[in-house]
Each structure stands twice: as structure tokens, then as C-alpha cells.
Scaffold this motif. Structure first.
Motif, PDB file in Angstrom:
ATOM      1  N   LEU B   3       0.829  -1.208   0.000  1.00  0.00           N
ATOM      2  CA  LEU B   3       0.000   0.000   0.000  1.00  0.00           C
ATOM      3  C   LEU B   3       0.861   1.255   0.000  1.00  0.00           C
ATOM      4  O   LEU B   3       0.610   2.196  -0.767  1.00  0.00           O
ATOM      5  CB  LEU B   3      -0.900   0.007   1.237  1.00  0.00           C
ATOM      6  N   THR B   4       1.892   1.270   0.857  1.00  0.00           N
ATOM      7  CA  THR B   4       2.758   2.452   0.899  1.00  0.00           C
ATOM      8  C   THR B   4       3.407   2.682  -0.455  1.00  0.00           C
ATOM      9  O   THR B   4       3.511   3.816  -0.916  1.00  0.00           O
ATOM     10  CB  THR B   4       3.875   2.295   1.949  1.00  0.00           C
ATOM     11  N   VAL B   5       3.861   1.590  -1.092  1.00  0.00           N
ATOM     12  CA  VAL B   5       4.525   1.742  -2.389  1.00  0.00           C
ATOM     13  C   VAL B   5       3.563   2.337  -3.409  1.00  0.00           C
ATOM     14  O   VAL B   5       3.893   3.279  -4.131  1.00  0.00           O
ATOM     15  CB  VAL B   5       5.068   0.380  -2.882  1.00  0.00           C
ATOM     16  N   LEU B   6       2.323   1.804  -3.435  1.00  0.00           N
ATOM     17  CA  LEU B   6       1.335   2.332  -4.375  1.00  0.00           C
ATOM     18  C   LEU B   6       1.087   3.808  -4.107  1.00  0.00           C
ATOM     19  O   LEU B   6       1.010   4.622  -5.033  1.00  0.00           O
ATOM     20  CB  LEU B   6       0.022   1.537  -4.263  1.00  0.00           C
ATOM     21  N   LEU B  14       5.987  15.680  -2.742  1.00  0.00           N
ATOM     22  CA  LEU B  14       7.188  14.940  -2.356  1.00  0.00           C
ATOM     23  C   LEU B  14       7.350  14.847  -0.850  1.00  0.00           C
ATOM     24  O   LEU B  14       7.957  13.915  -0.345  1.00  0.00           O
ATOM     25  CB  LEU B  14       8.424  15.600  -2.983  1.00  0.00           C
ATOM     26  N   PHE B  15       6.798  15.826  -0.117  1.00  0.00           N
ATOM     27  CA  PHE B  15       6.872  15.764   1.341  1.00  0.00           C
ATOM     28  C   PHE B  15       6.184  14.494   1.840  1.00  0.00           C
ATOM     29  O   PHE B  15       6.735  13.743   2.641  1.00  0.00           O
ATOM     30  CB  PHE B  15       6.202  17.011   1.925  1.00  0.00           C
ATOM     31  N   ALA B  16       4.980  14.242   1.285  1.00  0.00           N
ATOM     32  CA  ALA B  16       4.243  13.039   1.668  1.00  0.00           C
ATOM     33  C   ALA B  16       5.011  11.793   1.233  1.00  0.00           C
ATOM     34  O   ALA B  16       5.033  10.779   1.944  1.00  0.00           O
ATOM     35  CB  ALA B  16       2.853  13.052   1.055  1.00  0.00           C
ATOM     36  N   VAL B  17       5.659  11.872   0.065  1.00  0.00           N
ATOM     37  CA  VAL B  17       6.413  10.715  -0.425  1.00  0.00           C
ATOM     38  C   VAL B  17       7.554  10.374   0.531  1.00  0.00           C
ATOM     39  O   VAL B  17       7.783   9.205   0.858  1.00  0.00           O
ATOM     40  CB  VAL B  17       6.955  10.993  -1.840  1.00  0.00           C
ATOM     41  N   VAL B  18       8.250  11.418   1.009  1.00  0.00           N
ATOM     42  CA  VAL B  18       9.349  11.173   1.948  1.00  0.00           C
ATOM     43  C   VAL B  18       8.827  10.505   3.212  1.00  0.00           C
ATOM     44  O   VAL B  18       9.403   9.542   3.727  1.00  0.00           O
ATOM     45  CB  VAL B  18      10.068  12.488   2.283  1.00  0.00           C
ATOM     46  N   LEU B  20       6.114   8.711   3.516  1.00  0.00           N
ATOM     47  CA  LEU B  20       5.720   7.333   3.211  1.00  0.00           C
ATOM     48  C   LEU B  20       6.956   6.447   3.083  1.00  0.00           C
ATOM     49  O   LEU B  20       6.935   5.279   3.507  1.00  0.00           O
ATOM     50  CB  LEU B  20       4.908   7.304   1.916  1.00  0.00           C
ATOM     51  N   GLY B  21       8.025   7.008   2.524  1.00  0.00           N
ATOM     52  CA  GLY B  21       9.258   6.233   2.435  1.00  0.00           C
ATOM     53  C   GLY B  21       9.754   5.847   3.814  1.00  0.00           C
ATOM     54  O   GLY B  21      10.209   4.722   4.042  1.00  0.00           O
ATOM     55  N   SER B  22       9.642   6.795   4.751  1.00  0.00           N
ATOM     56  CA  SER B  22      10.041   6.514   6.133  1.00  0.00           C
ATOM     57  C   SER B  22       9.176   5.408   6.717  1.00  0.00           C
ATOM     58  O   SER B  22       9.686   4.488   7.378  1.00  0.00           O
ATOM     59  CB  SER B  22       9.921   7.794   6.943  1.00  0.00           C
ATOM     60  N   ILE B  23       7.869   5.499   6.452  1.00  0.00           N
ATOM     61  CA  ILE B  23       6.961   4.455   6.957  1.00  0.00           C
ATOM     62  C   ILE B  23       7.318   3.104   6.360  1.00  0.00           C
ATOM     63  O   ILE B  23       7.355   2.077   7.042  1.00  0.00           O
ATOM     64  CB  ILE B  23       5.501   4.822   6.632  1.00  0.00           C
ATOM     65  N   TYR B  24       7.640   3.126   5.062  1.00  0.00           N
ATOM     66  CA  TYR B  24       8.028   1.880   4.392  1.00  0.00           C
ATOM     67  C   TYR B  24       9.256   1.268   5.067  1.00  0.00           C
ATOM     68  O   TYR B  24       9.298   0.066   5.321  1.00  0.00           O
ATOM     69  CB  TYR B  24       8.313   2.166   2.921  1.00  0.00           C
ATOM     70  N   SER B  25      10.235   2.120   5.384  1.00  0.00           N
ATOM     71  CA  SER B  25      11.441   1.623   6.046  1.00  0.00           C
ATOM     72  C   SER B  25      11.106   1.006   7.396  1.00  0.00           C
ATOM     73  O   SER B  25      11.652  -0.031   7.768  1.00  0.00           O
ATOM     74  CB  SER B  25      12.435   2.755   6.246  1.00  0.00           C
ATOM     75  N   LEU B  26      10.210   1.675   8.106  1.00  0.00           N
ATOM     76  CA  LEU B  26       9.842   1.173   9.431  1.00  0.00           C
ATOM     77  C   LEU B  26       9.159  -0.185   9.308  1.00  0.00           C
ATOM     78  O   LEU B  26       9.433  -1.113  10.087  1.00  0.00           O
ATOM     79  CB  LEU B  26       8.917   2.180  10.112  1.00  0.00           C
ATOM     80  N   LEU B  27       8.278  -0.314   8.301  1.00  0.00           N
ATOM     81  CA  LEU B  27       7.616  -1.604   8.083  1.00  0.00           C
ATOM     82  C   LEU B  27       8.641  -2.667   7.704  1.00  0.00           C
ATOM     83  O   LEU B  27       8.575  -3.811   8.179  1.00  0.00           O
ATOM     84  CB  LEU B  27       6.577  -1.470   6.970  1.00  0.00           C
ATOM     85  N   ALA B  28       9.622  -2.268   6.864  1.00  0.00           N
ATOM     86  CA  ALA B  28      10.661  -3.224   6.486  1.00  0.00           C
ATOM     87  C   ALA B  28      11.429  -3.666   7.725  1.00  0.00           C
ATOM     88  O   ALA B  28      11.763  -4.855   7.872  1.00  0.00           O
ATOM     89  CB  ALA B  28      11.604  -2.600   5.466  1.00  0.00           C
TER      90      ALA B  28
END
Lengths: 142, 172
Positions: B3-6, B14-18, B20-28
Motif C-alpha cells: 500500500l505504501t509503495v502504491l 514529495l513531502f508526503a512521499v518522503v 511514506l518512504g520513512s513508513i516503508y522503512s519502518l515496516l521493512a
């Protein structure tokens, strides 16, 4: 960022814990998860938090750029130096067995020292990169 | 994580993208903990979710937080992505089943490390023992990479010397 009282107080409260936790991760890397890389990053994030809230100037007063540049090279030199030290003692490069009379003790000391080198370099590089990025904006605005 | 990737693909702010990228890292990182790779999870959480987010935000502050509309067609990148993805999936067909003790990784040097590391280094965390002792050269190389990255950024972006002058003026 000068007026956010809650942020300033919380950051000040958290700072010692972040730094101590970084040191814990650094020196406890032998026993639990962690090590130089992680510790360096955590240490750096403590400084980054500080400079986000109190400004680059205040953080720069604690960790001057000369020290940063020195530490960046110092960590790597420490690591490589251990290698040459073991060579001087008659072992192979980075063969920690020869550091102490007892090989396992030598391994222990060697790992501890090179992890310290890793931590120093990683922390100072991270802080330096952040200072460079953040300092640039200020230079452009001025 | 999907979901985060989508969301990252869709959102143009881009602020939101950054974030979400942080959230993705946390999930990883959470995923790595589930897989019992605590050291990797630690690094992912600290570097991926922490430092790189701050650096990306710093970059956004220097540039802009709106993504520009792409000028070229989307067909070619789409083909590249699909080809790479297909090649990767084709590659996974040959992998041993997840967690299989017969996997080549577990039969090469890993058993030696697991059996020996405890006696030879007396370091209970085998990951640290392997990183710092058995793979000492590799780790030295990694530190060198970090060091070079640091110098590179300082040389390319840092106007440290020039910046010191106004600071001195202020103190005077």
C-alpha cells in the motif's frame, strides 16, 4: 524553531538518552544486536535532532566542523591502524589473535576497537552530511 | 508495505512521499524483526527511517516539494520495469525454499561460523563476530565507502571554508 517550548524541552530531555543509547549499542554490539554502524547513526541522529530544534549554530558549537573532519578520517584510520598494528605484532592484516596473549581476548579487543572506529566514522560522516545540507539552505537565504 | 509503495507512486507531493518512504522503512524493519534479523532491522530503522528521511527533507527544503510532470512517455520506463521484474521473478524460481536447511547459503561457510565463532572470538553476537572478525576486510571496505561518501558530499556541496567568514564576523 525558537519558540516551540514543548519541542525544546522534550529534545533536551531526550538528548542524553539518545547519546547513552548510542554508546550502549556501540559497546554492547558484542552481546546484543547493534555495533558501530547502528551506534554511529543513532549518535548522529541525536545531534541532528538537536540541530533541527536549536539550530545548526548551536549544534556546531558542540561539534565543530574541524572536529568532524578530523573524526571522519580518525575512525577509518583507527580501523586500518588496528590492521597494521596486528601486522607489526607479526600477524596478518586484521588478525586480532595476536593483540593479546590469549587469542580470544585479542579478538575481543580487536573487534571492540574496530567497532569504535566504525562508529566514529559513521557518526561524523552523518553529522557532516547533515550540516552540509542544512547549512547550504541558510547560506542561500542569507 | 505494498500500500505504501502504491501511495508513493500515486502521490505527487514529495513531502508526503518522503514520509511514506520513512513508513516503508519502518515496516521493512518490522519485517526483519519477524525474520529474526535484528541487526538488519536495527540498521534499517536507524538509517532508512531516521537519517535518510531527514536528509531527504533537507533536500526538499533546498529544492521544491512538488514533483514535476514527466515530459517523456511512460511506455519505455514501464517496459524496463516489467522486464526487470520478470527477470527477478525468474531468478527466484531457482532459489531454495524459504528457511530450507539444504539452501546453499547454509552449507558453505555459515556452519563453520556458527560452530567456531563462539570459541574463537568469545563474542556472543555472531553477527558482530562475522562482521568484524571473519569479514574484517569487507567491513573496512564499507567504512571506507562511508568515508568517501562523506568527503564527496563535503567537497561537492560544502562551502565550509567560505561559510566560516561570516560566522567570524558575527562573533566579532
Amino acid at each position: 524553531m525558537r519558540s516551540y517550548l514543548v519541542l525544546r524541552v522534550v529534545a533536551k530531555l531526550l538528548m542524553p538518552f539518545i547519546l547513552v543509547f548510542a554508546l550502549y549499542v556501540q559497546f554492547h554490539g558484542d552481546y546484543g544486536p547493534g555495533g558501530g554502524f547502528q551506534a554511529g547513526v543513532i549518535f548522529a541522529s541525536g545531534f541532528i535532532l538537536y540541530s533541527l530544534i536549536f539550530g545548526i549554530q548551536a549544534a556546531g558549537a558542540v561539534m565543530s566542523r574541524g572536529i568532524l573532519r578530523f573524526a571522519t578520517a580518525m575512525g577509518l584510520l583507527l580501523y586500518a591502524g588496528v590492521g597494521f598494528y596486528t601486522m607489526l605484532l607479526g600477524g596478518n592484516y586484521l588478525e586480532y589473535d595476536v593483540i593479546a596473549a590469549d587469542p580470544t581476548k585479542g579478538q575481543h579487543i580487536g573487534i571492540l576497537v574496530i567497532e569504535a572506529g566504525v562508529g566514529i566514522t559513521v557518526a561524523s560522516v552523518m553529522i557532516a552530511i547533515f550540516f552540509t545540507f542544512a547549512g547550504r539552505r541558510k547560506a542561500d537565504q542569507a | 508495505m505494498a500500500l505504501t509503495v502504491l501511495a508513493i507512486v500515486k502521490i505527487r507531493n514529495l513531502f508526503a512521499v518522503v514520509m511514506l518512504g520513512s513508513i516503508y522503512s519502518l515496516l521493512a524493519a518490522a519485517m526483519f524483526v519477524v525474520l529474526d534479523a535484528v541487526d538488519v532491522a536495527f540498521t534499517e530503522a536507524a538509517v532508512g527511517a531516521g537519517i535518510s528521511t531527514v536528509l531527504a527533507l533537507g533536500t526538499l527544503a533546498l529544492t521544491t516539494d512538488r514533483e514535476k510532470q514527466p515530459m517523456h512517455t511512460k511506455i519505455v520506463p514501464l517496459c524496463v520495469v516489467f522486464l526487470t521484474g520478470a527477470a527477478l521473478i525468474y531468478g527466484t524460481l531457482d532459489l531454495a525454499p524459504f528457511g530450507s536447511p539444504q539452501a546453499p547459503v547454509h552449507n558453505h561457510v555459515a556452519p563453520t561460523y556458527l560452530l567456531e565463532a563462539q570459541d574463537k572470538t568469545t563474542v556472543p553476537n555472531i553477527v558482530t563476530a562475522v562482521l568484524a572478525s571473519y569479514r574484517g576486510y569487507d567491513t573496512l571496505g564499507e567504512v571506507t565507502v562511508v568515508f568517501i561518501a562523506g568527503i564527496g558530499v563535503i567537497l561537492l556541496l560544502g562551502n565550509w571554508r567560505r561559510e566560516r567568514l561570516p560566522e567570524d564576523d558575527r562573533n566579532a
